[in-house]
Structure formats: C-alpha cells, structure tokens
Write a protein that holds these residues in place. Structure first.
Motif, PDB file in Angstrom:
ATOM      1  N   SER A 401      -7.110 -23.232  29.368  1.00  0.00           N
ATOM      2  CA  SER A 401      -7.669 -24.538  29.018  1.00  0.00           C
ATOM      3  C   SER A 401      -8.304 -25.189  30.237  1.00  0.00           C
ATOM      4  CB  SER A 401      -6.558 -25.432  28.452  1.00  0.00           C
ATOM      5  OG  SER A 401      -7.044 -26.734  28.205  1.00  0.00           O
ATOM      6  N   ARG A 402      -7.624 -25.085  31.381  1.00  0.00           N
ATOM      7  CA  ARG A 402      -8.206 -25.632  32.620  1.00  0.00           C
ATOM      8  C   ARG A 402      -9.459 -24.865  33.028  1.00  0.00           C
ATOM      9  NH1 ARG A 402      -2.562 -25.725  33.773  1.00  0.00           N
ATOM     10  NH2 ARG A 402      -2.734 -23.775  34.957  1.00  0.00           N
ATOM     11  N   ALA A 403      -9.416 -23.531  32.826  1.00  0.00           N
ATOM     12  CA  ALA A 403     -10.592 -22.724  33.155  1.00  0.00           C
ATOM     13  C   ALA A 403     -11.774 -23.073  32.262  1.00  0.00           C
ATOM     14  CB  ALA A 403     -10.255 -21.240  33.037  1.00  0.00           C
ATOM     15  N   LEU A 404     -11.504 -23.356  30.990  1.00  0.00           N
ATOM     16  CA  LEU A 404     -12.580 -23.715  30.069  1.00  0.00           C
ATOM     17  C   LEU A 404     -13.245 -25.022  30.475  1.00  0.00           C
ATOM     18  CD1 LEU A 404     -14.199 -23.347  27.476  1.00  0.00           C
ATOM     19  CD2 LEU A 404     -12.309 -24.414  26.219  1.00  0.00           C
ATOM     20  N   LYS A 405     -12.447 -26.003  30.868  1.00  0.00           N
ATOM     21  CA  LYS A 405     -13.021 -27.284  31.297  1.00  0.00           C
ATOM     22  C   LYS A 405     -13.925 -27.091  32.514  1.00  0.00           C
ATOM     23  CE  LYS A 405      -9.204 -30.118  29.569  1.00  0.00           C
ATOM     24  NZ  LYS A 405      -8.072 -31.020  29.916  1.00  0.00           N
ATOM     25  N   ALA A 406     -13.468 -26.263  33.464  1.00  0.00           N
ATOM     26  CA  ALA A 406     -14.276 -26.020  34.659  1.00  0.00           C
ATOM     27  C   ALA A 406     -15.568 -25.281  34.314  1.00  0.00           C
ATOM     28  CB  ALA A 406     -13.464 -25.230  35.677  1.00  0.00           C
ATOM     29  N   SER A 407     -15.499 -24.296  33.420  1.00  0.00           N
ATOM     30  CA  SER A 407     -16.692 -23.533  33.055  1.00  0.00           C
ATOM     31  C   SER A 407     -17.677 -24.400  32.266  1.00  0.00           C
ATOM     32  CB  SER A 407     -16.308 -22.299  32.244  1.00  0.00           C
ATOM     33  OG  SER A 407     -15.752 -22.677  30.987  1.00  0.00           O
ATOM     34  N   ASP A 437     -17.357 -16.656  27.996  1.00  0.00           N
ATOM     35  CA  ASP A 437     -16.118 -15.899  28.201  1.00  0.00           C
ATOM     36  C   ASP A 437     -14.902 -16.815  28.192  1.00  0.00           C
ATOM     37  OD1 ASP A 437     -17.632 -13.614  28.377  1.00  0.00           O
ATOM     38  OD2 ASP A 437     -17.604 -13.523  30.580  1.00  0.00           O
ATOM     39  N   ALA A 438     -15.026 -17.983  28.791  1.00  0.00           N
ATOM     40  CA  ALA A 438     -13.907 -18.925  28.847  1.00  0.00           C
ATOM     41  C   ALA A 438     -13.570 -19.452  27.456  1.00  0.00           C
ATOM     42  CB  ALA A 438     -14.230 -20.075  29.787  1.00  0.00           C
ATOM     43  N   ARG A 439     -14.599 -19.737  26.660  1.00  0.00           N
ATOM     44  CA  ARG A 439     -14.344 -20.201  25.296  1.00  0.00           C
ATOM     45  C   ARG A 439     -13.641 -19.128  24.475  1.00  0.00           C
ATOM     46  NH1 ARG A 439     -20.043 -23.225  23.599  1.00  0.00           N
ATOM     47  NH2 ARG A 439     -19.636 -25.202  24.689  1.00  0.00           N
ATOM     48  N   ALA A 440     -14.116 -17.897  24.577  1.00  0.00           N
ATOM     49  CA  ALA A 440     -13.497 -16.806  23.824  1.00  0.00           C
ATOM     50  C   ALA A 440     -12.063 -16.565  24.291  1.00  0.00           C
ATOM     51  CB  ALA A 440     -14.328 -15.535  23.982  1.00  0.00           C
ATOM     52  N   ALA A 441     -11.842 -16.619  25.604  1.00  0.00           N
ATOM     53  CA  ALA A 441     -10.494 -16.392  26.128  1.00  0.00           C
ATOM     54  C   ALA A 441      -9.535 -17.495  25.678  1.00  0.00           C
ATOM     55  CB  ALA A 441     -10.537 -16.313  27.651  1.00  0.00           C
ATOM     56  N   TYR A 442     -10.013 -18.737  25.636  1.00  0.00           N
ATOM     57  CA  TYR A 442      -9.144 -19.839  25.216  1.00  0.00           C
ATOM     58  C   TYR A 442      -8.808 -19.733  23.725  1.00  0.00           C
ATOM     59  CZ  TYR A 442      -7.359 -24.525  24.419  1.00  0.00           C
ATOM     60  OH  TYR A 442      -6.571 -25.586  24.054  1.00  0.00           O
ATOM     61  N   ALA A 443      -9.794 -19.372  22.921  1.00  0.00           N
ATOM     62  CA  ALA A 443      -9.521 -19.180  21.490  1.00  0.00           C
ATOM     63  C   ALA A 443      -8.510 -18.052  21.280  1.00  0.00           C
ATOM     64  CB  ALA A 443     -10.821 -18.880  20.745  1.00  0.00           C
ATOM     65  N   ASP A 444      -8.646 -16.994  22.061  1.00  0.00           N
ATOM     66  CA  ASP A 444      -7.688 -15.892  21.977  1.00  0.00           C
ATOM     67  C   ASP A 444      -6.294 -16.346  22.427  1.00  0.00           C
ATOM     68  OD1 ASP A 444      -7.187 -12.907  21.671  1.00  0.00           O
ATOM     69  OD2 ASP A 444      -6.578 -13.217  23.754  1.00  0.00           O
ATOM     70  N   ALA A 445      -6.224 -17.199  23.440  1.00  0.00           N
ATOM     71  CA  ALA A 445      -4.940 -17.709  23.915  1.00  0.00           C
ATOM     72  C   ALA A 445      -4.275 -18.589  22.866  1.00  0.00           C
ATOM     73  CB  ALA A 445      -5.138 -18.486  25.212  1.00  0.00           C
ATOM     74  N   GLN A 446      -5.069 -19.389  22.144  1.00  0.00           N
ATOM     75  CA  GLN A 446      -4.506 -20.201  21.068  1.00  0.00           C
ATOM     76  C   GLN A 446      -3.895 -19.311  19.983  1.00  0.00           C
ATOM     77  OE1 GLN A 446      -8.097 -22.603  20.236  1.00  0.00           O
ATOM     78  NE2 GLN A 446      -6.789 -24.402  20.588  1.00  0.00           N
ATOM     79  N   ALA A 447      -4.604 -18.229  19.644  1.00  0.00           N
ATOM     80  CA  ALA A 447      -4.078 -17.298  18.647  1.00  0.00           C
ATOM     81  C   ALA A 447      -2.803 -16.624  19.139  1.00  0.00           C
ATOM     82  CB  ALA A 447      -5.141 -16.241  18.317  1.00  0.00           C
ATOM     83  N   ALA A 448      -2.774 -16.254  20.421  1.00  0.00           N
ATOM     84  CA  ALA A 448      -1.599 -15.604  20.986  1.00  0.00           C
ATOM     85  C   ALA A 448      -0.393 -16.540  20.997  1.00  0.00           C
ATOM     86  CB  ALA A 448      -1.893 -15.105  22.397  1.00  0.00           C
ATOM     87  N   ARG A 449      -0.633 -17.821  21.251  1.00  0.00           N
ATOM     88  CA  ARG A 449       0.472 -18.783  21.236  1.00  0.00           C
ATOM     89  C   ARG A 449       1.047 -18.895  19.827  1.00  0.00           C
ATOM     90  NH1 ARG A 449       1.440 -24.437  23.878  1.00  0.00           N
ATOM     91  NH2 ARG A 449       2.886 -25.374  22.397  1.00  0.00           N
ATOM     92  N   ALA A 450       0.174 -19.024  18.826  1.00  0.00           N
ATOM     93  CA  ALA A 450       0.656 -19.115  17.439  1.00  0.00           C
ATOM     94  C   ALA A 450       1.426 -17.856  17.052  1.00  0.00           C
ATOM     95  CB  ALA A 450      -0.524 -19.340  16.496  1.00  0.00           C
TER      96      ALA A 450
END
Length: 481
Positions: A401-407, A437-450
């Motif tokens: 999430s922090r990486a996405l904001k920076a990107s 890449d950051a958007r895709a990684a964050y969406a994947d992280a949300q799925a992994a958390r669920a």
C-alpha cells in the motif's frame, strides 16, 4: 418352560462383554497444545473464536452465499445421507438384541384311498395349521452390545464428517467469493491501466507527428497497451470462472451465478483482530478431530464383536402350533402343541478365521489411534501455518500500500514533466510501468489477505454450529441436527 427360563436368566446374569472397554485418548497437555503464533502479533487475540465467522467480513453478499451453500451444497447432502445411513445401521444392530418371531399358516387338502376288505374306499381330508416360532440369542459375551457400541461410534463419526464438510464448504464459498472479488479488482486495475496507457499512446503519436518522438517510442507504448489489455482479459476470465464455481457450491447451475458477487471488485477483509481462542478449545471444536475419536471408539468396539465370535452362541427356541380339521378347531385346548429349549452352537477350530478377525480388528483400532493422533497434530499445524501466513499477508499488504502511494506520486510527476518536455519518454514509461506493477501487486496482496483470513477460520474449525440440514436446491432447509 420354567426350567428353560431359569437357565436363560442364570446365563444372562453372568453375561459379560468381551473385548477392550473404550477409553478416550488423553488430551494433549496445555503446553503442547498452545499456539505459538499468538505471541508477537496484533492481528489475532486469544478470545474465544467466533462460530459463524463469515459475518465478521461484514459483507451481506458473502453472508447470503454461505447460508445458501450450507443449505443446498451437494457434498453436504451426501454427508447428511451418510448420517442417516449410520442411524439405520444402529437400528439394525439394536434389533439383534430383541427376540425374532415368525408366524405361519397352512391349509392342506388331501385325498386318501383305503382298503377296508370290501374294496377300495377314497376319502378327502382337510387340515388347518397355524404356528408361531420364536428365537432369542442370549448376548452372553457382549457381541451384540459391542455391535451397538460400534454403530454409535459410526454415527458420531458420520456426524463429525458432516460438520467437517460444513466447515470446508463455508470456507470454500468464502474463498471463491473472495477470488471473484479479487480478480474483479485486478481486472479493474488492468482496465484502468489500459485506459492510461492508451492516453499515453495517443500523446506519443501526437508528439511523433510534431517531431518530438520517434517510432520506437510509439512502438514501446503500443507494447504497454497490449500487455494491459491481455492482463484485463485474463483476470476477467478468472473472475467468471470463480462465479461459476460459486454457483455450484451453493447448489445452483453454473450459469445461475450471484449478481452481487459478479459486481464485487473489493476483496472482503476482517480489519479487527481475529479471535482464535487457545489450542485446547481448538481441538475440542475441530470436527475432524472428533471424527477420528469416534472412529477409534467404533473400531475398538469391533474388537469385542470379533472376540465374541470365539465363544459359544446360545439361543432360546420356542414354537407354538394349533392344528384342526376345520377352522373352528383352531385355538381349542386340544389343538395346541409346543416346543421350547436352548440351542448351543460353537465354531471349531478355535484358532481359525475367528481369531484372524480379532487380530484384524486390533490392527484397525491401532491404525485409528494413529489417525487420531495425526488429526490432533494436523489441527495444530494448520492453525499455526494459517496464523503465520496471515501475519505475513497483512505486513505485505501494508508495505505494498505504501509502495502504491509512492508509485502513484512518481507517475503523476513524470506525466507532468513529460508534458512539459522536462523528462524523456523512457522516464515516463518507467514511471507508468512501476505504477501498473504496484497496482497489480496491491490488488494481489488484498486477495492474499482475504485468502489467509479464510484459511485461518477454516483451520479454527468453526462454522458448523447451528447449521441447517442440507436439502436440494429450491427446498426449504430443515432445522439443525
């Protein structure tokens, strides 16, 4: 008759059940059943775990889908039928402890020829007979009682298997719904990225026409556009596949997928700390541990069933008949006859197949004990693994999430500087690629958390409490078991 009854009473008083008496396995000590991953994390607490855990996601669509799956899932209907079958087998085992009776009726018409010295004379005779036969096997060595014990254990194991299936179905429904939402979110990210890349491509072409770019810059922009288009198509296909699977989980045809699930683009998540309880409560709640314990009880009782076959079988037999030359003669005092007495049978040799079956059942019980131990260790292992993975998933999501904001910030600056002519096209492409890449990684992280949260709830073994009896789709579910 009085002698036979006295003999049976004496034998019954001295009866015993052969084979080992079942003793439940000892519980793990508290220090061995503790959950190590509870320490050092704020994502979970040691408060008692929730039962209908899917409500913690605060998603009405998920609540509705899980309730529907618990009511109509086909695997649950199979498991429920297995419970009814086990109960039927218990009724059959109990019937062996009761006397068996057989009634019969017969009519015979015959013609006989007799020579009385004055020639042959024929006459016709009719005979009416009614009878009642009864037999009762004395359960002197407990074979029938052990059989009833085994059937009760089988019922407990079947009920636990149904509860375990409920846990799996609830978790699979929640996970499939989360996957549908996650792939919907990833497809949306890919479509947004595609729209941005198409804008960049249009700008690049206009700059090429004005002499500020080269054809290579345009081609590179086309590559990014088509890559985003391909990603969007792949995520959309996975989203629809999850929707079809979700429909089948709820007992519906694939095409009848849920409209709310189709519109979901945000993976569900529990933001508050998850209550997991302690290891002892976990083992008491897990249906697979209970199933293994009940299977061990049933297999232990079957040792007694096999052992009882080594001893004599004693049955009390009796019959009553009434015979007459006309129906009116039946039931009169002179028409009655009876017989009563014990029957003793014993299979020889003693060291043959019967002893082999005893050894077989002892080995089966030893294997069931090992399966119980494995179920206990597996329950603890799965919970520890789920806790560790949830902790990692939360930390990964926060970092991305922090990486996405920076990107997002870097891409915004690069687009402004490129439009002003301060940055090169390669710098713009690099910033946009990093943002995608950051958007895709964050969406994947949300799925992994669920996914990690659902996996933890499944490992905790809750969700079967108060579930309805499953029925076919379109029918109203009945009450709990």
């Amino acid at each position: 008759m009085r002698t036979a009854l006295a003999f049976a009473s004496a034998l019954a008083l001295s009866a015993c059940a052969v084979g080992p008496d079942y003793r439940p396995p000892a519980s793990l000590p508290a220090d061995q059943a503790r959950l190590a991953e509870l320490s050092g994390t704020t994502a979970v607490t040691d408060a008692p775990a929730a039962t209908q855990w899917w409500h913690l996601f605060e998603d009405p669509a998920l609540d509705r889908l899980v309730a529907k799956a618990l009511a109509h899932n086909t695997d649950l209907r199979v498991a429920a039928a297995n419970v009814r079958r086990a109960r039927g087998l218990l009724s059959e085992a109990r019937a062996a402890a009761l006397p068996t009776t057989t009634t019969s009726g017969q009519f015979t018409r015959s013609r006989n020829v007799v020579n009385f010295g004055q020639g042959l004379t024929g006459f016709t005779q009719e005979v009416y007979t009614a009878g009642l036969d009864a037999s009762y096997e004395l359960d002197l060595f407990g074979g029938v009682r052990r059989s009833i014990e085994a059937s009760r254990g089988d019922i407990g194991a079947a009920e636990a298997a149904l509860d375990a299936a409920r846990v799996s179905v609830a978790a699979e429904t929640a996970l499939t719904y989360a996957n549908a939402c996650a792939t919907g979110a990833q497809a949306q990210v890919a479509r947004d990225t595609l729209a941005l890349q198409e804008k960049t491509l249009d700008l690049t072409r206009r700059l090429l026409a004005g002499g500020r770019n080269t054809q290579r810059d345009v081609d590179q922009s086309v590559v990014l556009v088509e890559q985003a288009r391909a990603q969007a198509a792949g995520f959309e296909a996975e989203r629809r596949a999850s929707l079809y699977a979700l429909a089948v989980l709820t007992g519906e045809p694939p095409a009848s997928f849920d409209a709310a699930a189709a519109a979901c683009v945000t993976p569900p998540a529990v933001r508050a700390p998850i209550a997991v309880g302690d290891g002892q409560a976990l083992l008491a709640r897990r249906p697979d541990v209970r199933q293994a314990e009940r299977q061990l009880a049933a297999d232990t009782a079957r040792i007694g069933v096999a052992t009882a076959a080594l001893y004599p079988s004693i049955s009390l037999l009796g019959s009553v008949t009434t015979t007459g030359l006309s129906p009116s003669d039946l039931g009169t005092s002179d028409s009655f006859g009876y017989s009563v007495g014990p029957l003793i049978s014993w299979n020889f040799p003693f060291s043959g197949a019967a002893r082999a079956r005893v050894r077989q059942n002892k080995a089966i019980a030893e294997g069931s004990l090992a399966s119980f131990d494995k179920a206990v260790l597996t329950a603890l292992q799965e919970t520890e693994q789920a806790l560790a993975r949830l902790k990692g998933a939360i930390e990964r999501e926060e970092a991305l999430s922090r990486a996405l904001k920076a990107s997002e910030s870097a891409a915004f600056i690069a687009e402004k500087r490129f439009g002003a002519g301060s940055d090169s096209f390669l710098q713009l492409l690099d910033a946009q690629r990093s943002r995608a890449d950051a958007r895709a990684a964050y969406a994947d992280a949300q799925a992994a958390r669920a996914e990690s949260q659902v996996a933890l709830f499944k490992a905790l073994g809750g969700g079967w409490e108060g579930a309805p009896q499953p029925v076919a789709a379109g029918q109203e579910p009945s009450g709990t078991r």
